[in-house]
Design a protein around this motif. Structure first.
Motif, PDB file in Angstrom:
ATOM      1  N   ALA A   3       0.828  -1.219   0.000  1.00 60.83           N
ATOM      2  CA  ALA A   3       0.000   0.000   0.000  1.00 60.83           C
ATOM      3  C   ALA A   3       0.855   1.259   0.000  1.00 60.83           C
ATOM      4  CB  ALA A   3      -0.928  -0.006   1.215  1.00 60.83           C
ATOM      5  N   THR A   4       2.051   1.182   0.570  1.00 62.65           N
ATOM      6  CA  THR A   4       2.930   2.360   0.575  1.00 62.65           C
ATOM      7  C   THR A   4       3.383   2.722  -0.831  1.00 62.65           C
ATOM      8  OG1 THR A   4       4.848   0.965   1.057  1.00 62.65           O
ATOM      9  CG2 THR A   4       3.739   2.001   2.938  1.00 62.65           C
ATOM     10  N   ASP A   5       3.369   1.755  -1.752  1.00 66.80           N
ATOM     11  CA  ASP A   5       3.709   2.049  -3.146  1.00 66.80           C
ATOM     12  C   ASP A   5       2.690   2.976  -3.795  1.00 66.80           C
ATOM     13  OD1 ASP A   5       5.879   0.361  -2.882  1.00 66.80           O
ATOM     14  OD2 ASP A   5       4.887  -1.337  -3.873  1.00 66.80           O
ATOM     15  N   TYR A   6       1.523   3.103  -3.186  1.00 65.60           N
ATOM     16  CA  TYR A   6       0.443   3.926  -3.735  1.00 65.60           C
ATOM     17  C   TYR A   6       0.132   5.129  -2.858  1.00 65.60           C
ATOM     18  CZ  TYR A   6       0.187  -0.010  -6.766  1.00 65.60           C
ATOM     19  OH  TYR A   6       0.529  -0.984  -7.679  1.00 65.60           O
ATOM     20  N   GLY A   7       1.058   5.478  -1.989  1.00 68.20           N
ATOM     21  CA  GLY A   7       0.917   6.690  -1.200  1.00 68.20           C
ATOM     22  C   GLY A   7       0.356   6.515   0.198  1.00 68.20           C
ATOM     23  N   TYR A   8       0.132   5.282   0.633  1.00 65.12           N
ATOM     24  CA  TYR A   8      -0.414   5.070   1.973  1.00 65.12           C
ATOM     25  C   TYR A   8       0.581   5.520   3.039  1.00 65.12           C
ATOM     26  CZ  TYR A   8      -1.870   2.821   6.264  1.00 65.12           C
ATOM     27  OH  TYR A   8      -2.217   2.578   7.555  1.00 65.12           O
ATOM     28  N   LEU A   9       0.074   6.255   4.016  1.00 69.56           N
ATOM     29  CA  LEU A   9       0.858   6.656   5.178  1.00 69.56           C
ATOM     30  C   LEU A   9       0.134   6.168   6.423  1.00 69.56           C
ATOM     31  CD1 LEU A   9       1.541  10.379   4.216  1.00 69.56           C
ATOM     32  CD2 LEU A   9       3.136   8.474   4.038  1.00 69.56           C
ATOM     33  N   ASN A  10       0.816   5.549   7.327  1.00 68.90           N
ATOM     34  CA  ASN A  10       0.213   5.093   8.572  1.00 68.90           C
ATOM     35  C   ASN A  10       0.225   6.256   9.561  1.00 68.90           C
ATOM     36  OD1 ASN A  10      -0.797   3.689  10.689  1.00 68.90           O
ATOM     37  ND2 ASN A  10       0.936   2.308  10.920  1.00 68.90           N
ATOM     38  N   ASN A  11      -0.733   7.189   9.377  1.00 72.60           N
ATOM     39  CA  ASN A  11      -0.750   8.393  10.197  1.00 72.60           C
ATOM     40  C   ASN A  11      -2.105   8.636  10.864  1.00 72.60           C
ATOM     41  OD1 ASN A  11      -2.307   9.118   8.031  1.00 72.60           O
ATOM     42  ND2 ASN A  11      -1.029  10.821   7.378  1.00 72.60           N
ATOM     43  N   ASN A  12      -2.928   7.595  10.985  1.00 75.90           N
ATOM     44  CA  ASN A  12      -4.242   7.669  11.629  1.00 75.90           C
ATOM     45  C   ASN A  12      -5.220   8.581  10.909  1.00 75.90           C
ATOM     46  OD1 ASN A  12      -3.693   5.812  13.718  1.00 75.90           O
ATOM     47  ND2 ASN A  12      -2.593   7.401  14.849  1.00 75.90           N
ATOM     48  N   LEU A  16      -6.601   7.818   0.545  1.00 76.11           N
ATOM     49  CA  LEU A  16      -7.166   7.487  -0.753  1.00 76.11           C
ATOM     50  C   LEU A  16      -6.091   6.776  -1.555  1.00 76.11           C
ATOM     51  CD1 LEU A  16      -9.340   7.740  -2.998  1.00 76.11           C
ATOM     52  CD2 LEU A  16      -8.240   9.903  -3.619  1.00 76.11           C
ATOM     53  N   LEU A  17      -6.361   5.525  -1.924  1.00 70.43           N
ATOM     54  CA  LEU A  17      -5.407   4.755  -2.725  1.00 70.43           C
ATOM     55  C   LEU A  17      -6.073   4.411  -4.049  1.00 70.43           C
ATOM     56  CD1 LEU A  17      -4.020   2.222  -0.103  1.00 70.43           C
ATOM     57  CD2 LEU A  17      -3.145   4.468  -0.696  1.00 70.43           C
ATOM     58  N   LEU A  18      -5.414   4.745  -5.130  1.00 69.07           N
ATOM     59  CA  LEU A  18      -5.884   4.382  -6.460  1.00 69.07           C
ATOM     60  C   LEU A  18      -4.898   3.381  -7.023  1.00 69.07           C
ATOM     61  CD1 LEU A  18      -6.786   7.953  -7.731  1.00 69.07           C
ATOM     62  CD2 LEU A  18      -8.330   6.220  -6.834  1.00 69.07           C
ATOM     63  N   ILE A  19      -5.355   2.146  -7.200  1.00 68.38           N
ATOM     64  CA  ILE A  19      -4.479   1.075  -7.653  1.00 68.38           C
ATOM     65  C   ILE A  19      -5.014   0.551  -8.986  1.00 68.38           C
ATOM     66  CG2 ILE A  19      -3.460  -1.160  -7.100  1.00 68.38           C
ATOM     67  CD1 ILE A  19      -4.058  -0.519  -4.133  1.00 68.38           C
ATOM     68  N   PRO A  20      -4.317   0.819 -10.066  1.00 63.48           N
ATOM     69  CA  PRO A  20      -4.771   0.326 -11.370  1.00 63.48           C
ATOM     70  C   PRO A  20      -4.765  -1.202 -11.419  1.00 63.48           C
ATOM     71  CG  PRO A  20      -3.080   2.021 -11.619  1.00 63.48           C
ATOM     72  CD  PRO A  20      -3.111   1.647 -10.166  1.00 63.48           C
ATOM     73  N   LEU A  21      -5.814  -1.781 -12.006  1.00 64.85           N
ATOM     74  CA  LEU A  21      -5.853  -3.231 -12.155  1.00 64.85           C
ATOM     75  C   LEU A  21      -4.664  -3.737 -12.956  1.00 64.85           C
ATOM     76  CD1 LEU A  21      -9.646  -3.909 -12.736  1.00 64.85           C
ATOM     77  CD2 LEU A  21      -8.281  -4.443 -10.709  1.00 64.85           C
ATOM     78  N   GLN A  22      -4.168  -2.915 -13.863  1.00 64.49           N
ATOM     79  CA  GLN A  22      -3.021  -3.312 -14.671  1.00 64.49           C
ATOM     80  C   GLN A  22      -1.818  -3.656 -13.794  1.00 64.49           C
ATOM     81  OE1 GLN A  22      -3.024  -3.766 -18.114  1.00 64.49           O
ATOM     82  NE2 GLN A  22      -1.127  -4.821 -17.570  1.00 64.49           N
ATOM     83  N   ASP A  23      -1.700  -2.999 -12.627  1.00 65.84           N
ATOM     84  CA  ASP A  23      -0.593  -3.298 -11.723  1.00 65.84           C
ATOM     85  C   ASP A  23      -0.665  -4.745 -11.223  1.00 65.84           C
ATOM     86  OD1 ASP A  23       0.030  -0.686 -12.185  1.00 65.84           O
ATOM     87  OD2 ASP A  23       0.008  -0.074 -10.085  1.00 65.84           O
ATOM     88  N   PHE A  24      -1.879  -5.249 -11.004  1.00 64.20           N
ATOM     89  CA  PHE A  24      -2.042  -6.646 -10.605  1.00 64.20           C
ATOM     90  C   PHE A  24      -1.681  -7.573 -11.766  1.00 64.20           C
ATOM     91  CE2 PHE A  24      -4.832  -4.408  -7.681  1.00 64.20           C
ATOM     92  CZ  PHE A  24      -4.518  -5.003  -6.473  1.00 64.20           C
ATOM     93  N   PHE A  25      -2.140  -7.206 -12.967  1.00 63.34           N
ATOM     94  CA  PHE A  25      -1.856  -8.030 -14.137  1.00 63.34           C
ATOM     95  C   PHE A  25      -0.350  -8.080 -14.394  1.00 63.34           C
ATOM     96  CE2 PHE A  25      -6.192  -6.352 -15.687  1.00 63.34           C
ATOM     97  CZ  PHE A  25      -6.856  -7.183 -14.807  1.00 63.34           C
TER      98      PHE A  25
END
Length: 79
Positions: A3-12, A16-25
């Motif tokens: 999740a940190t690859d998409y901007g997630y910060l563990n800051n309470n 908002l995480l936008l993860i393209p399906l293409q990244d899974f493919f």
């Protein structure tokens, strides 16, 4: 995939995480083998931690188009 690859910060704060399906493919996920639309697996937090998930969307639009439609959903950085 982290999740940190998409901007997630563990800051309470809500994130908002936008993860393209293409990244899974690109990681080798076969789109025809998907049987569960969303599965969250956690292997790094301690017992008793809580993860809250809200407003999950699947959209055909590219990430940039989604951001243009939902600018109010992008959290402001608060110092």
């Amino acid at each position: 995939m982290s999740a940190t690859d998409y901007g997630y910060l563990n800051n309470n704060d809500w994130q908002l995480l936008l993860i393209p399906l293409q990244d899974f493919f690109d990681l080798g996920v076969d789109p025809f083998g998907i049987t569960v639309a969303l599965q969250l697996v956690n292997t790094t937090t301690l017992q008793g931690d809580t993860l809250l998930v809200d407003n999950v969307y699947f959209d055909e639009a590219p990430t940039a188009a989604i951001l243009e439609e939902l600018p109010e959903a992008v959290p402001e950085n608060e110092e």
